[in-house]
Design an enzyme around this catalytic site. Structure first.
Site, mmCIF file in Angstrom:
data_model
loop_
_atom_site.group_PDB
_atom_site.id
_atom_site.type_symbol
_atom_site.label_atom_id
_atom_site.label_comp_id
_atom_site.label_asym_id
_atom_site.label_seq_id
_atom_site.Cartn_x
_atom_site.Cartn_y
_atom_site.Cartn_z
ATOM 1 C CG HIS A 192 -0.282 0.210 2.340
ATOM 2 N ND1 HIS A 192 0.008 -0.845 3.436
ATOM 3 C CD2 HIS A 192 0.134 1.497 3.019
ATOM 4 C CE1 HIS A 192 0.603 -0.137 4.621
ATOM 5 N NE2 HIS A 192 0.378 1.098 4.169
ATOM 6 C CG ASP A 230 -0.470 -3.948 2.498
ATOM 7 O OD1 ASP A 230 0.171 -3.512 1.575
ATOM 8 O OD2 ASP A 230 -0.755 -3.207 3.342
ATOM 9 C CB SER A 308 3.070 1.342 6.340
ATOM 10 O OG SER A 308 1.932 1.477 7.274
#
Length: 462
Positions: A192, A230, A308
């Site tokens: 993402h 992801d 992330s």
């Protein structure tokens, strides 16, 4: 204390010293001795190697010195020019005595017959300030454990930035973190961060700005991305050596294990936070996430936007997860993709160019003794099993429906192997797409049925 001192002041012999010494870690210690000039036995053996607790005495009327050894207790009185004395007493668990029992020759009629009592006194040798502190045992947490773990991985952690466009306009950028896991410039990160997820398009056309901890900058390229897990791979090219981090294993993690999260939250490079593993197999359904089943590591490490794709590291400095998300409305609820799952994804990228996942069309539930007992209370016809995987629902038109699965079936064998959990079913199935698999199920009245199912490749959007 005043009450004790007042008792000592009542002694008629004016030469009696009045100071009461109290042991720092034990019960009260108090007694008085007269100053009659008695012979002192000075040739008693001394246990000078024992750790001692020292009590100070003062106001002796005359200089004196005597040593006495009694079992585990060593009392050493001495005087010098400033009329001060010391009492050294090694550690005792429990011992009571009176001055008369210790010093029969020093027991004049005027001594105060106050018993000396010790209980649970802890001995400690004097610390050597020049001596190095012992290194923590393997697996133990020492003063430098977290810092050392972070130092092993830190140089390989990078900051990622991807411009985002909307209808031809740049509306911002996606920021995240990554880790160089190979000297050829392979970077492990989150999908993402580098791939469109929300209808926006990447104006960089697969290009990513990569900044290393040492300040070097590169233009990276998105090589592979798996939206379901992801996880993504970015590649950079460098003519100079690149720092790398070692991949570990997440299979041996336990709740309570220490972990370290590294990354670039809000583009603040070289940020390190630490915490513990809260759960080793948090299911995606527990988080309200739809689609295919996924499992995450849950930790209480502080992560924010920009973390992330950054690594979750054990105290040995090995990557055991990829930080992926947090719960916005709470603190200490962060989630990572286990590195064992990531390793399989990377292997799929190398061999097949994508992640291949077989699909059966079964909703499954792990069984245990308590669940089985509860199901038997509701349905007396429920099969007699001690373990297995319950099938509460079968998707219409799925390979499982075509194979003859029914709601209420209990899977006890999968591809010839006994199973007791969904995780075991998934591991046995692997990436067997289009290959027939024999499955043994138990039904009402303990009917045992063998079914043959042919998995299909899962839709990545599921």
């Amino acid at each position: 204390m005043r009450r004790i001192l007042s008792k000592f002041s009542l002694v008629k012999d004016k030469s009696v010293f009045r100071l009461v010494a109290l042991a720092a870690a034990g019960s009260g210690v108090a007694y008085g001795l007269g100053t009659n000039n008695s012979e002192i036995a000075r040739n008693q053996p001394k246990n000078l190697n024992q750790p001692k607790i020292c009590l100070s005495l003062s106001n002796l009327s005359t200089p004196r010195a005597f040593d006495y050894l009694a079992r585990d207790v060593t009392c050493c009185f001495f005087s010098n020019l400033d009329w001060s004395s010391r009492v050294s007493i090694p550690a005792l668990q429990h011992y009571t005595f009176s001055p008369k029992s210790l010093f029969p020759s020093l027991a004049p009629s005027g001594y105060v017959n106050t018993r000396l009592f010790f209980s649970s006194v802890s001995a400690a040798p004097e610390a050597d300030v020049n001596k190095e502190s012992p290194k923590p045992c393997c697996g133990c947490l020492g003063r430098d454990t977290i810092a050392n773990a972070a130092a092993k991985v830190g140089p390989a952690v990078v900051n990622l930035s991807v411009p985002k466009g909307f209808h031809g306009m740049t509306v911002g950028k996606s920021i995240g973190s990554g880790t160089i896991i190979d000297g050829d410039g392979t970077i492990l990160t989150c999908a993402h961060v580098v791939v469109d997820f929300q209808g926006f398009t990447s104006s960089s056309k697969g290009k990513v700005d990569v900044t290393l901890q040492d300040g070097r900058s590169f233009e990276g390229t998105v090589v592979n991305a798996d939206l379901h897990s992801d996880i993504a791979i970015v590649k950079i090219n460098s003519k100079t050596p690149l720092p790398t981090a070692k991949l570990g294993s997440s299979s041996s993690l336990r709740p309570g294990d220490w972990v370290v999260a590294l990354g670039c939250p809000l583009s603040l490079q070289n940020t390190i936070t630490a915490g513990i593993v809260s759960c080793v197999d948090r299911k995606s359904s527990d988080l309200g996430l739809g689609g295919m089943r996924r499992e995450y590591l849950q930790t209480d490490c502080a992560i924010n936007a920009g973390n992330s794709g950054g690594p979750l590291v054990n105290i040995d400095g090995e990557i055991i997860g990829v930080n992926i998300m947090k719960v916005l409305a709470a603190d200490g609820l962060s989630f990572s993709v286990p590195i064992d799952s990531v390793t399989k994804i990377i292997e799929h990228f190398k061999t097949k160019g994508r992640v291949v996942r077989p699909w059966l069309g079964l909703k499954m539930l792990d069984l245990n003794d308590m669940i089985v007992a509860q199901l038997k209370e509701k349905d007396l016809m429920f099969p007699d099993v001690t373990k297995g995987v319950l099938v509460p629902m079968v998707s219409p038109g799925s390979p499982a429906e075509r194979a003859g699965f029914h709601p209420g079936d209990v899977v006890v064998e999968f591809d010839g192997k006994p199973v007791g959990s969904i995780k075991e079913v998934i591991e046995i199935m692997g990436d067997k797409v289009g290959q027939p698999i024999n499955v043994v199920v138990k039904r009402a009245k303990n009917a045992r049925v063998t079914l043959t199912v042919i998995p299909e490749e899962a839709n990545p959007d599921m």
